[in-house]
Design an enzyme around this catalytic site. Structure first.
Site, PDB file in Angstrom:
ATOM      1  N   PRO A 272      23.583  68.804  57.205  1.00  0.00           N
ATOM      2  CA  PRO A 272      22.815  69.824  56.487  1.00  0.00           C
ATOM      3  C   PRO A 272      21.481  70.216  57.124  1.00  0.00           C
ATOM      4  O   PRO A 272      20.400  69.933  56.590  1.00  0.00           O
ATOM      5  CB  PRO A 272      22.620  69.181  55.112  1.00  0.00           C
ATOM      6  CG  PRO A 272      22.577  67.719  55.405  1.00  0.00           C
ATOM      7  CD  PRO A 272      23.573  67.513  56.516  1.00  0.00           C
ATOM      8  N   CYS A 273      21.559  70.911  58.232  1.00  0.00           N
ATOM      9  CA  CYS A 273      20.347  71.353  58.931  1.00  0.00           C
ATOM     10  C   CYS A 273      19.542  72.348  58.103  1.00  0.00           C
ATOM     11  O   CYS A 273      18.345  72.531  58.358  1.00  0.00           O
ATOM     12  CB  CYS A 273      20.695  71.916  60.300  1.00  0.00           C
ATOM     13  SG  CYS A 273      21.975  73.175  60.280  1.00  0.00           S
ATOM     14  N   HIS A 274      20.149  72.956  57.091  1.00  0.00           N
ATOM     15  CA  HIS A 274      19.412  73.864  56.213  1.00  0.00           C
ATOM     16  C   HIS A 274      18.350  73.122  55.411  1.00  0.00           C
ATOM     17  O   HIS A 274      17.434  73.745  54.873  1.00  0.00           O
ATOM     18  CB  HIS A 274      20.364  74.628  55.283  1.00  0.00           C
ATOM     19  CG  HIS A 274      21.184  73.761  54.396  1.00  0.00           C
ATOM     20  ND1 HIS A 274      22.341  73.130  54.827  1.00  0.00           N
ATOM     21  CD2 HIS A 274      21.018  73.399  53.093  1.00  0.00           C
ATOM     22  CE1 HIS A 274      22.851  72.439  53.831  1.00  0.00           C
ATOM     23  NE2 HIS A 274      22.068  72.584  52.771  1.00  0.00           N
TER      24      HIS A 274
END
Length: 184
Positions: free
Chosen positions: A136-138
């Site tokens: 989850p780079c967001h």
């Protein structure tokens, strides 16, 4: 010969395509990504690679992504396999994979947690994350609370964070109500 399995799905953020091996996800492509380029990249990892229709792993990824978008799933069961990228990038991606649903972290804190120096280098690695959403780079923000960049585009980053209950300042939608230091 290495066999990889490909499945696509429509989502609230557009078409998503997953590429899996027998048990792991290797890539998640946005609608704007070039599938042929992704396949060429993977053929550099394995000399003899075949891409075929979805297997059970790819089907699970698609079902779980749908459940995530429906607000029913907070943690994915299919584990990522980082088959390319530098040792530094792989360490960063592994650390990103540990960020809990609905929480955020700064690029600087991410690098510190991975026992690496350089928030810019960490940001560059995050930007090359081959498996967004599942890794989850967001959830990674600038230390001042601003969004920073995102491979899928800032509106999609905002949409994913809103889905997870992360609140924005309505006057300055680039900034969050909580600063990164208040989170993970």
């Amino acid at each position: 010969m290495m066999t990889l399995y490909c499945a696509s799905m429509d989502s609230p953020i557009g078409k998503l395509t997953c590429i899996c091996d027998d048990v792991s996800i290797i890539r998640l492509l946005w609608a704007a990504d070039n599938e042929n380029e992704a396949f060429k990249e993977l053929s550099r990892v394995w000399e003899d690679v075949q891409i075929t229709d979805a297997n059970e792993t790819a089907a699970i990824v698609c079902r779980e992504l749908q459940a995530y978008f429906d607000g029913h799933l907070k943690q994915f069961s299919v584990h990522p396999a980082f088959v390319s990228g530098s040792v530094f990038a792989r360490k960063i991606w592994a650390e990103v994979a540990n960020i809990p649903y609905g929480k955020t972290i700064s690029y600087q804190k991410l690098a510190e947690n991975a026992h690496l120096s350089g928030s810019r280098a960490a940001g560059n690695a995050v930007g090359r994350n081959p498996i967004p959403i599942l890794v989850p780079c967001h959830r990674v923000l600038r230390k001042n609370g601003e969004l920073g960049g995102f491979g899928g585009g800032i509106p999609i980053k905002q949409q994913l964070l809103r889905l997870e209950g992360v609140l924005f300042d309505e006057i300055e939608p680039q900034r969050f109500v909580k600063r990164c230091s208040d989170t993970v």
